[in-house]
Motif scaffolding. Structure first.
Motif, PDB file in Angstrom:
ATOM      1  N   GLY A  32       0.801  -1.213   0.000  1.00  0.00           N
ATOM      2  CA  GLY A  32       0.000   0.000   0.000  1.00  0.00           C
ATOM      3  C   GLY A  32       0.833   1.260   0.000  1.00  0.00           C
ATOM      4  O   GLY A  32       0.415   2.287  -0.533  1.00  0.00           O
ATOM      5  N   SER A  33       2.041   1.184   0.593  1.00  0.00           N
ATOM      6  CA  SER A  33       2.904   2.361   0.721  1.00  0.00           C
ATOM      7  C   SER A  33       3.842   2.549  -0.466  1.00  0.00           C
ATOM      8  O   SER A  33       4.605   3.516  -0.495  1.00  0.00           O
ATOM      9  N   ARG A  35       4.441   1.698  -5.001  1.00  0.00           N
ATOM     10  CA  ARG A  35       3.709   1.873  -6.246  1.00  0.00           C
ATOM     11  C   ARG A  35       3.149   0.558  -6.783  1.00  0.00           C
ATOM     12  O   ARG A  35       3.691  -0.512  -6.523  1.00  0.00           O
ATOM     13  N   MET A  36       2.100   0.684  -7.531  1.00  0.00           N
ATOM     14  CA  MET A  36       1.362  -0.458  -8.051  1.00  0.00           C
ATOM     15  C   MET A  36       2.235  -1.431  -8.843  1.00  0.00           C
ATOM     16  O   MET A  36       2.056  -2.641  -8.786  1.00  0.00           O
ATOM     17  N   LYS A  37       3.228  -0.904  -9.548  1.00  0.00           N
ATOM     18  CA  LYS A  37       4.036  -1.743 -10.428  1.00  0.00           C
ATOM     19  C   LYS A  37       4.942  -2.709  -9.657  1.00  0.00           C
ATOM     20  O   LYS A  37       5.565  -3.582 -10.258  1.00  0.00           O
ATOM     21  N   ASN A  38       5.008  -2.549  -8.331  1.00  0.00           N
ATOM     22  CA  ASN A  38       5.839  -3.432  -7.516  1.00  0.00           C
ATOM     23  C   ASN A  38       5.035  -4.252  -6.513  1.00  0.00           C
ATOM     24  O   ASN A  38       5.615  -4.954  -5.685  1.00  0.00           O
ATOM     25  N   ALA A  39       3.709  -4.178  -6.586  1.00  0.00           N
ATOM     26  CA  ALA A  39       2.857  -4.765  -5.553  1.00  0.00           C
ATOM     27  C   ALA A  39       3.006  -6.285  -5.457  1.00  0.00           C
ATOM     28  O   ALA A  39       3.155  -6.843  -4.368  1.00  0.00           O
ATOM     29  N   GLY A  40       2.939  -6.960  -6.583  1.00  0.00           N
ATOM     30  CA  GLY A  40       3.050  -8.414  -6.567  1.00  0.00           C
ATOM     31  C   GLY A  40       4.403  -8.886  -6.076  1.00  0.00           C
ATOM     32  O   GLY A  40       4.508  -9.851  -5.307  1.00  0.00           O
ATOM     33  N   HIS A  41       5.446  -8.200  -6.519  1.00  0.00           N
ATOM     34  CA  HIS A  41       6.805  -8.523  -6.097  1.00  0.00           C
ATOM     35  C   HIS A  41       6.949  -8.413  -4.583  1.00  0.00           C
ATOM     36  O   HIS A  41       7.480  -9.324  -3.916  1.00  0.00           O
ATOM     37  N   ILE A  42       6.468  -7.313  -4.014  1.00  0.00           N
ATOM     38  CA  ILE A  42       6.605  -7.093  -2.580  1.00  0.00           C
ATOM     39  C   ILE A  42       5.834  -8.137  -1.791  1.00  0.00           C
ATOM     40  O   ILE A  42       6.332  -8.685  -0.795  1.00  0.00           O
ATOM     41  N   ALA A  43       4.631  -8.452  -2.220  1.00  0.00           N
ATOM     42  CA  ALA A  43       3.836  -9.460  -1.524  1.00  0.00           C
ATOM     43  C   ALA A  43       4.508 -10.828  -1.588  1.00  0.00           C
ATOM     44  O   ALA A  43       4.629 -11.531  -0.565  1.00  0.00           O
ATOM     45  N   GLY A  44       4.984 -11.204  -2.768  1.00  0.00           N
ATOM     46  CA  GLY A  44       5.596 -12.515  -2.936  1.00  0.00           C
ATOM     47  C   GLY A  44       6.897 -12.678  -2.190  1.00  0.00           C
ATOM     48  O   GLY A  44       7.132 -13.696  -1.524  1.00  0.00           O
ATOM     49  N   LYS A  45       7.770 -11.667  -2.251  1.00  0.00           N
ATOM     50  CA  LYS A  45       9.077 -11.802  -1.593  1.00  0.00           C
ATOM     51  C   LYS A  45       8.916 -11.845  -0.077  1.00  0.00           C
ATOM     52  O   LYS A  45       9.751 -12.434   0.624  1.00  0.00           O
ATOM     53  N   THR A  46       7.853 -11.235   0.469  1.00  0.00           N
ATOM     54  CA  THR A  46       7.641 -11.271   1.910  1.00  0.00           C
ATOM     55  C   THR A  46       7.326 -12.683   2.384  1.00  0.00           C
ATOM     56  O   THR A  46       7.852 -13.140   3.406  1.00  0.00           O
ATOM     57  N   ASP A 194       4.036   8.760  -3.674  1.00  0.00           N
ATOM     58  CA  ASP A 194       2.928   8.236  -2.886  1.00  0.00           C
ATOM     59  C   ASP A 194       2.747   6.741  -3.110  1.00  0.00           C
ATOM     60  O   ASP A 194       2.974   6.215  -4.206  1.00  0.00           O
ATOM     61  N   GLY A 195       2.299   6.074  -2.062  1.00  0.00           N
ATOM     62  CA  GLY A 195       1.888   4.688  -2.207  1.00  0.00           C
ATOM     63  C   GLY A 195       0.604   4.610  -3.015  1.00  0.00           C
ATOM     64  O   GLY A 195      -0.149   5.584  -3.110  1.00  0.00           O
ATOM     65  N   HIS A 196       0.343   3.446  -3.569  1.00  0.00           N
ATOM     66  CA  HIS A 196      -0.773   3.351  -4.513  1.00  0.00           C
ATOM     67  C   HIS A 196      -2.099   3.028  -3.842  1.00  0.00           C
ATOM     68  O   HIS A 196      -3.157   3.108  -4.481  1.00  0.00           O
ATOM     69  N   VAL A 432     -10.722  11.967 -23.400  1.00  0.00           N
ATOM     70  CA  VAL A 432     -10.720  10.529 -23.126  1.00  0.00           C
ATOM     71  C   VAL A 432     -10.529  10.321 -21.634  1.00  0.00           C
ATOM     72  O   VAL A 432      -9.748  11.002 -20.993  1.00  0.00           O
ATOM     73  N   THR A 433     -11.293   9.393 -21.075  1.00  0.00           N
ATOM     74  CA  THR A 433     -11.159   9.117 -19.648  1.00  0.00           C
ATOM     75  C   THR A 433      -9.725   8.785 -19.302  1.00  0.00           C
ATOM     76  O   THR A 433      -9.123   7.894 -19.906  1.00  0.00           O
ATOM     77  N   GLN A 434      -9.168   9.518 -18.379  1.00  0.00           N
ATOM     78  CA  GLN A 434      -7.765   9.314 -17.995  1.00  0.00           C
ATOM     79  C   GLN A 434      -7.659   8.337 -16.842  1.00  0.00           C
ATOM     80  O   GLN A 434      -8.447   8.374 -15.900  1.00  0.00           O
ATOM     81  N   ARG A 435      -6.703   7.478 -16.945  1.00  0.00           N
ATOM     82  CA  ARG A 435      -6.435   6.521 -15.879  1.00  0.00           C
ATOM     83  C   ARG A 435      -5.112   6.878 -15.216  1.00  0.00           C
ATOM     84  O   ARG A 435      -4.197   7.354 -15.886  1.00  0.00           O
ATOM     85  N   PRO A 436      -4.972   6.642 -13.919  1.00  0.00           N
ATOM     86  CA  PRO A 436      -3.679   6.913 -13.285  1.00  0.00           C
ATOM     87  C   PRO A 436      -2.588   6.034 -13.854  1.00  0.00           C
ATOM     88  O   PRO A 436      -2.849   4.909 -14.264  1.00  0.00           O
ATOM     89  N   SER A 437      -1.408   6.555 -13.930  1.00  0.00           N
ATOM     90  CA  SER A 437      -0.278   5.776 -14.458  1.00  0.00           C
ATOM     91  C   SER A 437      -0.018   4.561 -13.604  1.00  0.00           C
ATOM     92  O   SER A 437      -0.253   4.550 -12.399  1.00  0.00           O
ATOM     93  N   ILE A 438       0.514   3.525 -14.207  1.00  0.00           N
ATOM     94  CA  ILE A 438       0.883   2.308 -13.477  1.00  0.00           C
ATOM     95  C   ILE A 438       1.973   2.592 -12.461  1.00  0.00           C
ATOM     96  O   ILE A 438       2.204   1.862 -11.535  1.00  0.00           O
ATOM     97  N   ASN A 439       2.666   3.729 -12.626  1.00  0.00           N
ATOM     98  CA  ASN A 439       3.678   4.123 -11.650  1.00  0.00           C
ATOM     99  C   ASN A 439       3.055   4.549 -10.329  1.00  0.00           C
ATOM    100  O   ASN A 439       3.748   4.709  -9.375  1.00  0.00           O
TER     101      ASN A 439
END
Length: 439
Positions: A32-33, A35-46, A194-196, A432-439
């Motif tokens: 949570g703290s 960025r989204m692009k690292n979420a799976g990595h952080i969860a898995g390595k823990t 910021d965290g995602h 066009v509807t803008q989406r937040p960056s994956i960053n």
């Protein structure tokens, strides 16, 4: 087998489960703290590194801490086989698991300083070395009958052993890894990354708050007199006070009631009371929590001003608050509750206990930092660096280390939007509807 033995074993087993579930809290806190692009990595390595630390603790860690040896280290009881421990009023296997959970929390804290830029292989190797060469030494010195225990060092549940030790590992890592890309400008000013998911972060703090009842109250290792209830009360009061203090100081200084800072204040209050929860009165628990909440605010600002990039704020939450929590018993430990060491300064004990606490902080903190730094420096030389490449960091560790995103549907939506823009040649992309960056 008497009733007290069974009840003690059951209570500590329940506490062990609560402490291990704190790993889930740390997963949500880190993801949570960051960025989204690292979420799976952080969860898995823990999960991976908790598994590694568990095996290492079974093989050698437990023996190095609690085995027969000298004032520096134990040298027996390796590859623990489930035998009972003489003089222990609960199951030896339950006690082993309880201590294993603490070791796993410490390495999880240390890895906060690696976040968003370290190779997966670095986590794996460092988890092994930290679990052999860092944590067991300090745990033996304080909890295993080592030289600090001989001096009467007070650390009821691990402000020093678990939290400060982990924070010093995080400090060594963040100094060697250097800041994340884009964190600091050429003039030294910091950019906020910021965290995602603030909801994840808040939920993680609640999970950790509940888990801390196992952490602190479970450290009574007994149901005798229901003293665990008093320890739990102190724990809750300090957490509450830390929450309020951090929010208040952020509101006063920054003009905004900062939610992430408030959450860090909660955790700082929990870390601060960890050393003293069984040694101080309730009023002192509130004071310890209040000071922890204020301290964490200024500590975070200090490290950021020194360009020390600490994504999860491990240095402040676990380091600064861990130091204060350890020193606090030197002020507030009461004659009735100081079953280890002496009463604190405010209860007629003079500066003796405060001196012992300060010595423990300096010795343990310096040892954990220096050994962690040397381990990581050696790894950096042997493993061709600790950090992923700039391209890998930019695309995120989910893809670069694992080949999949933690949020694959979001990435597919992003790709669809980009393709749609190309095909329709939108003249005004802002429509066009803008989406937040994956960053």
């Amino acid at each position: 087998m008497d009733t007290a033995f069974l009840l003690n074993s059951l209570w500590v087993m329940v506490s062990t489960v609560l402490v291990i579930l704190m790993i889930g809290g740390f997963i949500l806190l880190e993801t949570g703290s960051t960025r989204m692009k690292n979420a799976g990595h952080i969860a898995g390595k823990t999960i991976l590194t908790f598994g590694i630390s568990s095996i290492v603790f079974w093989a050698v860690g437990y023996g190095l801490i609690f085995g027969e040896g000298n004032s520096i280290l134990g040298f027996s009881d390796f590859f623990y086989s489930g035998y009972e421990v003489e003089g222990l009023s609960l199951s030896g296997s339950v006690f082993f698991l309880f201590q294993l959970a603490f070791a796993g929390i410490s390495i999880t804290i240390a890895f906060g300083g690696f976040a968003e830029r370290a190779k997966l292989s670095v986590y794996v190797v460092f988890a092994v070395f930290f679990s052999i060469l860092v944590y067991p030494f300090i745990a033996h010195w304080i909890w295993g009958g080592g030289w600090l225990a001989e001096h009467g060092k007070q650390d009821f549940a691990g402000s020093t052993v678990v939290h400060l030790t982990g924070a010093m590992g995080a400090l060594a890592a963040t100094l060697l890894l250097k800041p994340r890309l884009g964190k600091y400008n050429k003039d030294g000013s910091a950019n906020k990354i910021d965290g995602h998911n603030l909801v994840f972060t808040a939920l993680s703090v609640l999970f950790l708050w509940v888990g801390w009842f196992g952490f602190n109250a479970g450290s009574t290792l007994s149901v005798d007199g229901a003293f665990f209830g008093f320890v739990a009360l102190n724990t809750n009061l300090a957490a509450a006070a830390g929450t309020i203090a951090a929010l208040a100081v952020s509101w006063i200084v920054m003009g905004k009631a900062d939610i992430p800072m408030m959450l860090n204040g909660t955790l700082a209050g929990l870390v601060g009371i960890t050393a003293s929860s069984g040694f101080v009165d309730t009023w002192a628990a509130v004071v310890i929590g209040l000071v922890s909440g204020i301290l964490v605010f200024y500590s975070i600002r200090f490290f950021e001003s020194k360009q020390i990039d600490d994504p999860i704020f491990a240095l402040s939450v676990h380091g600064a608050a861990g130091v204060w929590g350890t020193l606090s018993t030197g002020f507030f430990a009461t004659p009735e509750l100081a079953t280890v060491g002496k009463p604190g300064l405010f209860y007629g004990g003079g500066f003796d206990q405060l001196g012992v606490q300060a010595m423990g902080v300096l010795a343990s903190g310096a040892f954990a930092f220096v050994v962690s730094y040397l381990i990581l420096l050696g790894m950096k030389m042997v493993m061709n660096g600790l950090r992923v490449t700039e391209d890998e960091e930019n695309i995120g560790l989910d893809i670069s280390e694992h080949g999949i995103y933690g949020y694959p549907e979001f990435v597919n939506i992003e790709a669809t939007i980009r393709e749609s823009k190309r095909e329709t040649k939108v003249e005004n992309p802002s429509l066009v509807t803008q989406r937040p960056s994956i960053n």
